[in-house]
Scaffold this motif. Structure first.
Motif, PDB file in Angstrom:
ATOM      1  N   ARG A 173      40.547  56.227 -43.206  1.00 25.19           N
ATOM      2  CA  ARG A 173      39.409  55.560 -42.559  1.00 25.19           C
ATOM      3  C   ARG A 173      39.816  54.191 -42.013  1.00 25.19           C
ATOM      4  O   ARG A 173      39.448  53.816 -40.900  1.00 25.19           O
ATOM      5  CB  ARG A 173      38.256  55.401 -43.549  1.00 25.19           C
ATOM      6  N   ASN A 174      40.602  53.451 -42.801  1.00 27.20           N
ATOM      7  CA  ASN A 174      41.058  52.132 -42.350  1.00 27.20           C
ATOM      8  C   ASN A 174      41.911  52.248 -41.095  1.00 27.20           C
ATOM      9  O   ASN A 174      41.778  51.437 -40.175  1.00 27.20           O
ATOM     10  CB  ASN A 174      41.852  51.427 -43.455  1.00 27.20           C
ATOM     11  N   VAL A 175      42.791  53.233 -41.060  1.00 26.20           N
ATOM     12  CA  VAL A 175      43.638  53.439 -39.887  1.00 26.20           C
ATOM     13  C   VAL A 175      42.781  53.758 -38.668  1.00 26.20           C
ATOM     14  O   VAL A 175      42.993  53.220 -37.576  1.00 26.20           O
ATOM     15  CB  VAL A 175      44.680  54.553 -40.148  1.00 26.20           C
TER      16      VAL A 175
ATOM     17  N   GLN B 239      42.365  57.407 -52.294  1.00 29.23           N
ATOM     18  CA  GLN B 239      43.112  56.364 -51.596  1.00 29.23           C
ATOM     19  C   GLN B 239      43.519  56.830 -50.206  1.00 29.23           C
ATOM     20  O   GLN B 239      43.440  56.056 -49.242  1.00 29.23           O
ATOM     21  CB  GLN B 239      44.358  55.978 -52.392  1.00 29.23           C
ATOM     22  N   VAL B 240      43.956  58.067 -50.099  1.00 24.55           N
ATOM     23  CA  VAL B 240      44.346  58.605 -48.794  1.00 24.55           C
ATOM     24  C   VAL B 240      43.147  58.614 -47.851  1.00 24.55           C
ATOM     25  O   VAL B 240      43.255  58.241 -46.681  1.00 24.55           O
ATOM     26  CB  VAL B 240      44.957  60.021 -48.940  1.00 24.55           C
TER      27      VAL B 240
ATOM     28  N   GLN C 154      40.474  51.956 -33.552  1.00 23.27           N
ATOM     29  CA  GLN C 154      39.312  51.699 -32.699  1.00 23.27           C
ATOM     30  C   GLN C 154      39.247  50.230 -32.303  1.00 23.27           C
ATOM     31  O   GLN C 154      38.978  49.896 -31.149  1.00 23.27           O
ATOM     32  CB  GLN C 154      38.025  52.120 -33.413  1.00 23.27           C
ATOM     33  N   GLN C 155      39.508  49.344 -33.251  1.00 20.32           N
ATOM     34  CA  GLN C 155      39.516  47.914 -32.938  1.00 20.32           C
ATOM     35  C   GLN C 155      40.597  47.597 -31.910  1.00 20.32           C
ATOM     36  O   GLN C 155      40.382  46.792 -30.996  1.00 20.32           O
ATOM     37  CB  GLN C 155      39.758  47.090 -34.207  1.00 20.32           C
ATOM     38  N   ASN C 156      41.755  48.239 -32.057  1.00 19.80           N
ATOM     39  CA  ASN C 156      42.843  48.026 -31.105  1.00 19.80           C
ATOM     40  C   ASN C 156      42.432  48.494 -29.714  1.00 19.80           C
ATOM     41  O   ASN C 156      42.682  47.794 -28.720  1.00 19.80           O
ATOM     42  CB  ASN C 156      44.096  48.777 -31.580  1.00 19.80           C
ATOM     43  N   ARG C 157      41.788  49.653 -29.631  1.00 24.10           N
ATOM     44  CA  ARG C 157      41.305  50.141 -28.328  1.00 24.10           C
ATOM     45  C   ARG C 157      40.273  49.188 -27.746  1.00 24.10           C
ATOM     46  O   ARG C 157      40.289  48.895 -26.549  1.00 24.10           O
ATOM     47  CB  ARG C 157      40.714  51.546 -28.475  1.00 24.10           C
ATOM     48  N   ASP C 158      39.361  48.707 -28.606  1.00 26.83           N
ATOM     49  CA  ASP C 158      38.333  47.774 -28.128  1.00 26.83           C
ATOM     50  C   ASP C 158      38.966  46.496 -27.580  1.00 26.83           C
ATOM     51  O   ASP C 158      38.564  45.995 -26.512  1.00 26.83           O
ATOM     52  CB  ASP C 158      37.356  47.427 -29.250  1.00 26.83           C
ATOM     53  N   LEU C 159      39.951  45.961 -28.309  1.00 25.41           N
ATOM     54  CA  LEU C 159      40.613  44.737 -27.846  1.00 25.41           C
ATOM     55  C   LEU C 159      41.379  44.989 -26.550  1.00 25.41           C
ATOM     56  O   LEU C 159      41.386  44.143 -25.642  1.00 25.41           O
ATOM     57  CB  LEU C 159      41.566  44.213 -28.924  1.00 25.41           C
TER      58      LEU C 159
END
Length: 115
Positions: free
Chosen positions: A62-64, A56-57, A69-74
């Motif tokens: 990986r999700n974090v 789970q960790v 990365q998505q936040n940086r892309d946006l």
């Protein structure tokens, strides 16, 4: 014969006492065995839970990373949009600045004073 019978009776009593002691030792060992078995089953369960938690960790890590990365892309996309808007405003300003002097505005004469 009575000496032999007394000796056999004494051996019998001794063996019975030894049997009782061995029975008590057996009971204690059985209790210890049950305790060890419970501990072992708990250790296996805890080990399995630990492995599940590690998975789970890893998944959450990986999700974090993906979300970061998505936040940086946006953020980069937003910055790029603002840059393009700024460039368009600058280009429009330059074009207007170049075109306005070439447009001739004719002044209309006010003929009202001639009346």
């Amino acid at each position: 014969m009575s000496g032999k019978l007394a000796r056999l009776q004494q051996q019998h009593d001794s063996l019975q006492q030894e049997h009782k002691a061995l029975q008590q030792t057996k009971n204690q060992l059985n209790q210890e065995l049950q305790s060890i078995q419970r501990t072992a089953s708990n250790a296996i369960r805890i080990s399995n839970e630990r492995n599940d938690l590690r998975k789970q960790v890893a998944d959450l890590t990986r999700n974090v990373a993906d979300l970061r990365q998505q936040n940086r892309d946006l953020s980069n996309e937003s910055n790029r949009d603002w840059f393009l808007i700024g460039a368009a405003v600058v280009i429009a300003g330059i074009l207007i600045g170049l075109l306005l002097p070439h447009l001739r505005f004719q002044r209309r004469r006010n003929n009202w004073g001639a009346l």
